[in-house]
Each structure stands twice: as C-alpha cells, then as structure tokens.
Design a protein around this motif. Structure first.
Motif, PDB file in Angstrom:
ATOM      1  N   GLN A   1       0.825  -1.212   0.000  1.00 17.40           N
ATOM      2  CA  GLN A   1       0.000   0.000   0.000  1.00 17.40           C
ATOM      3  C   GLN A   1       0.855   1.257   0.000  1.00 17.40           C
ATOM      4  OE1 GLN A   1      -2.115  -0.331   3.718  1.00 17.40           O
ATOM      5  NE2 GLN A   1      -3.925  -1.136   2.706  1.00 17.40           N
ATOM      6  N   GLU A   2       0.267   2.303  -0.479  1.00 19.34           N
ATOM      7  CA  GLU A   2       0.738   3.665  -0.310  1.00 19.34           C
ATOM      8  C   GLU A   2       2.254   3.831  -0.362  1.00 19.34           C
ATOM      9  OE1 GLU A   2      -1.271   6.811   2.386  1.00 19.34           O
ATOM     10  OE2 GLU A   2       0.573   6.204   3.406  1.00 19.34           O
ATOM     11  N   THR A   3       2.807   3.652  -1.520  1.00 18.52           N
ATOM     12  CA  THR A   3       4.188   4.059  -1.720  1.00 18.52           C
ATOM     13  C   THR A   3       4.142   5.535  -2.057  1.00 18.52           C
ATOM     14  OG1 THR A   3       4.877   1.867  -2.466  1.00 18.52           O
ATOM     15  CG2 THR A   3       6.259   3.739  -3.123  1.00 18.52           C
ATOM     16  N   ARG A   4       4.853   6.347  -1.259  1.00 20.52           N
ATOM     17  CA  ARG A   4       4.767   7.790  -1.461  1.00 20.52           C
ATOM     18  C   ARG A   4       6.044   8.482  -1.030  1.00 20.52           C
ATOM     19  NH1 ARG A   4       0.064  10.049   1.871  1.00 20.52           N
ATOM     20  NH2 ARG A   4       0.585  11.795   0.535  1.00 20.52           N
ATOM     21  N   LEU A   5       6.253   9.651  -1.614  1.00 16.89           N
ATOM     22  CA  LEU A   5       7.358  10.511  -1.218  1.00 16.89           C
ATOM     23  C   LEU A   5       6.952  11.240   0.061  1.00 16.89           C
ATOM     24  CD1 LEU A   5      10.145  11.690  -2.030  1.00 16.89           C
ATOM     25  CD2 LEU A   5       8.877  13.544  -3.132  1.00 16.89           C
ATOM     26  N   LEU A   6       7.801  11.169   1.087  1.00 18.11           N
ATOM     27  CA  LEU A   6       7.527  11.868   2.338  1.00 18.11           C
ATOM     28  C   LEU A   6       8.182  13.241   2.374  1.00 18.11           C
ATOM     29  CD1 LEU A   6       7.978   9.009   4.964  1.00 18.11           C
ATOM     30  CD2 LEU A   6       5.853   9.858   3.946  1.00 18.11           C
ATOM     31  N   SER A   7       9.406  13.324   1.831  1.00 14.43           N
ATOM     32  CA  SER A   7      10.093  14.607   1.851  1.00 14.43           C
ATOM     33  C   SER A   7      11.237  14.618   0.853  1.00 14.43           C
ATOM     34  CB  SER A   7      10.639  14.914   3.248  1.00 14.43           C
ATOM     35  OG  SER A   7      11.629  13.973   3.608  1.00 14.43           O
ATOM     36  N   LYS A   8      11.631  15.840   0.475  1.00 14.17           N
ATOM     37  CA  LYS A   8      12.830  16.029  -0.330  1.00 14.17           C
ATOM     38  C   LYS A   8      13.399  17.391   0.001  1.00 14.17           C
ATOM     39  CE  LYS A   8      11.563  18.246  -4.651  1.00 14.17           C
ATOM     40  NZ  LYS A   8      12.697  19.111  -4.840  1.00 14.17           N
ATOM     41  N   THR A   9      14.723  17.467  -0.003  1.00 10.37           N
ATOM     42  CA  THR A   9      15.403  18.731   0.248  1.00 10.37           C
ATOM     43  C   THR A   9      16.571  18.870  -0.712  1.00 10.37           C
ATOM     44  OG1 THR A   9      16.867  17.750   1.909  1.00 10.37           O
ATOM     45  CG2 THR A   9      14.831  18.754   2.721  1.00 10.37           C
ATOM     46  N   GLY A  10      16.967  20.124  -0.930  1.00 11.90           N
ATOM     47  CA  GLY A  10      18.208  20.386  -1.627  1.00 11.90           C
ATOM     48  C   GLY A  10      18.126  20.754  -3.089  1.00 11.90           C
ATOM     49  N   GLY A  11      16.989  20.903  -3.654  1.00 14.43           N
ATOM     50  CA  GLY A  11      16.887  21.301  -5.044  1.00 14.43           C
ATOM     51  C   GLY A  11      16.257  22.673  -5.178  1.00 14.43           C
ATOM     52  N   LYS A  12      15.562  22.860  -6.284  1.00 15.41           N
ATOM     53  CA  LYS A  12      14.874  24.133  -6.535  1.00 15.41           C
ATOM     54  C   LYS A  12      13.824  24.401  -5.461  1.00 15.41           C
ATOM     55  CE  LYS A  12      12.325  24.159 -10.193  1.00 15.41           C
ATOM     56  NZ  LYS A  12      11.812  24.202 -11.557  1.00 15.41           N
ATOM     57  N   SER A  13      13.164  23.339  -5.013  1.00 17.67           N
ATOM     58  CA  SER A  13      12.151  23.508  -3.966  1.00 17.67           C
ATOM     59  C   SER A  13      12.156  22.299  -3.044  1.00 17.67           C
ATOM     60  CB  SER A  13      10.759  23.679  -4.590  1.00 17.67           C
ATOM     61  OG  SER A  13      10.423  22.526  -5.332  1.00 17.67           O
ATOM     62  N   ASP A  14      11.965  22.543  -1.761  1.00 19.82           N
ATOM     63  CA  ASP A  14      11.866  21.465  -0.775  1.00 19.82           C
ATOM     64  C   ASP A  14      10.416  21.024  -0.678  1.00 19.82           C
ATOM     65  OD1 ASP A  14      14.556  21.775  -0.335  1.00 19.82           O
ATOM     66  OD2 ASP A  14      14.352  22.749   1.613  1.00 19.82           O
ATOM     67  N   PHE A  15      10.213  19.811  -0.190  1.00 17.00           N
ATOM     68  CA  PHE A  15       8.876  19.243  -0.057  1.00 17.00           C
ATOM     69  C   PHE A  15       8.820  18.466   1.237  1.00 17.00           C
ATOM     70  CE2 PHE A  15       6.318  15.366  -0.386  1.00 17.00           C
ATOM     71  CZ  PHE A  15       5.067  15.895  -0.637  1.00 17.00           C
ATOM     72  N   GLN A  16       7.750  18.630   1.984  1.00 17.11           N
ATOM     73  CA  GLN A  16       7.504  17.843   3.192  1.00 17.11           C
ATOM     74  C   GLN A  16       6.049  17.433   3.187  1.00 17.11           C
ATOM     75  OE1 GLN A  16       9.786  17.087   5.833  1.00 17.11           O
ATOM     76  NE2 GLN A  16       8.153  15.755   6.520  1.00 17.11           N
ATOM     77  N   HIS A  17       5.765  16.126   3.153  1.00 24.23           N
ATOM     78  CA  HIS A  17       4.384  15.650   3.196  1.00 24.23           C
ATOM     79  C   HIS A  17       3.827  15.935   4.579  1.00 24.23           C
ATOM     80  CE1 HIS A  17       0.841  13.233   2.548  1.00 24.23           C
ATOM     81  NE2 HIS A  17       1.113  12.571   3.653  1.00 24.23           N
ATOM     82  N   GLU A  18       2.645  16.457   4.595  1.00 29.60           N
ATOM     83  CA  GLU A  18       1.988  16.726   5.879  1.00 29.60           C
ATOM     84  C   GLU A  18       1.105  15.548   6.230  1.00 29.60           C
ATOM     85  OE1 GLU A  18       0.334  20.580   6.320  1.00 29.60           O
ATOM     86  OE2 GLU A  18       1.822  21.478   5.002  1.00 29.60           O
ATOM     87  N   ALA A  19       1.489  14.862   7.294  1.00 32.02           N
ATOM     88  CA  ALA A  19       0.805  13.665   7.800  1.00 32.02           C
ATOM     89  C   ALA A  19      -0.368  13.367   6.974  1.00 32.02           C
ATOM     90  CB  ALA A  19       0.440  13.833   9.259  1.00 32.02           C
TER      91      ALA A  19
END
Length: 162
Positions: A144-162
C-alpha cells in the motif's frame, strides 16, 4: 499551462527528453519515501518472534539489501532518470500496527538532480521483496501507499503533511 506546470521530460515538440541538468550547481539532496506492506496477523505474529528466516536469507535483511540495490539502479528501471552515484541509501523496516510494516528509504546525493525516484524505487523494491519472500505463507499480502515523504536540496523542498 505556465512553465512551472509543464512536464519536465518533454521537449518543445512534446517528445520524450532527458532534463538537461548541465548548468545546475551541485547541492546536497535528500529524499525519503515510504511503502506500507500489510502482511496479515499470521505473518506479523511470526515477525514478532524475530526476522523470518528463509532459504534466501532473513526476510527483512534481504528486503533492506534489495531496496538499496534497487535505489542504486533506478536509472536502469525508470526511463530518462539520470544515473546517480548515491552518497548514501538507508532502508528501515518497522512494524505498523497488528498486521503491517512500514518501509522507509532515505536516499542522499550531492548532485545536480534530485533523488526522489531513488527513494521511491528503494521503498518499492524492498516491499516487493517482502511480498516475494512471504507469498508462500499468504497471497493476501498487500503493498500500500508508496509515497514521497520529503525532499530537500533542489529548486524547492517538499515535506508531506501527515
């Protein structure tokens, strides 16, 4: 569609193309992805006694190795992904409730492009390995639910909110 809304792997004529990262400055990039595998209570009861031994090796240790190997070979599996020499890749597997496990893959590189696909591939390959090694016990296993939780260091950072 604005430039920020356009797909990155298409050229001006709409044909598949690798993203040109040649002019980018290398930065430290980290991505974390997660897969959830529902094993069922029967298999989880066996897991609580320790890692399941099989002829291929202990299930979770083998899945961790497979996840790392999968992350390292992402560019061979996903068209147009840049081959990356990962600085680090870590896969963890933890129980999640009475019948499932969570797999997290953290991929790190100092480079010109992100490692989201490597983290997602690592988590996915680890989940598939658990399925393969446990299918003799049950065909009711669900990935189930394979997903990106976070990424840092590029053009934009991403953090999945619970």
């Amino acid at each position: 569609m604005s430039d920020s809304d356009k797909l990155t792997h298409l050229d001006a004529s709409g044909q598949p193309a690798m993203v040109d990262v040649g002019s980018k400055t290398p930065t430290r990039r980290v991505a974390v992805a997660r897969s959830r595998v529902v094993l069922g209570p029967k298999i989880m009861a066996l897991v609580k006694e320790g890692d399941l031994p099989t002829r291929k090796g202990p299930v979770f240790q083998t899945a961790i190795l497979a996840g790392i190997m999968g992350a390292k070979r992402t560019s061979e599996l996903i068209p147009l992904c840049h081959p990356l020499g990962l600085d680090n890749c870590r896969v963890t597997i933890e129980p999640d409730g009475p019948d499932a496990v969570l797999i997290e893959c953290t991929a790190t590189v100092t480079g010109k492009t992100g490692v989201e696909m490597e983290a997602l591939t690592g988590a996915s390959v680890a989940a598939l390995t658990i399925y393969d090694m446990c299918k003799a016990l049950s065909h009711d296993i669900v990935i189930q639910e394979t997903r990106l939780l976070s990424k840092t260091g590029g053009k934009s950072d991403f953090q999945h909110e619970a």
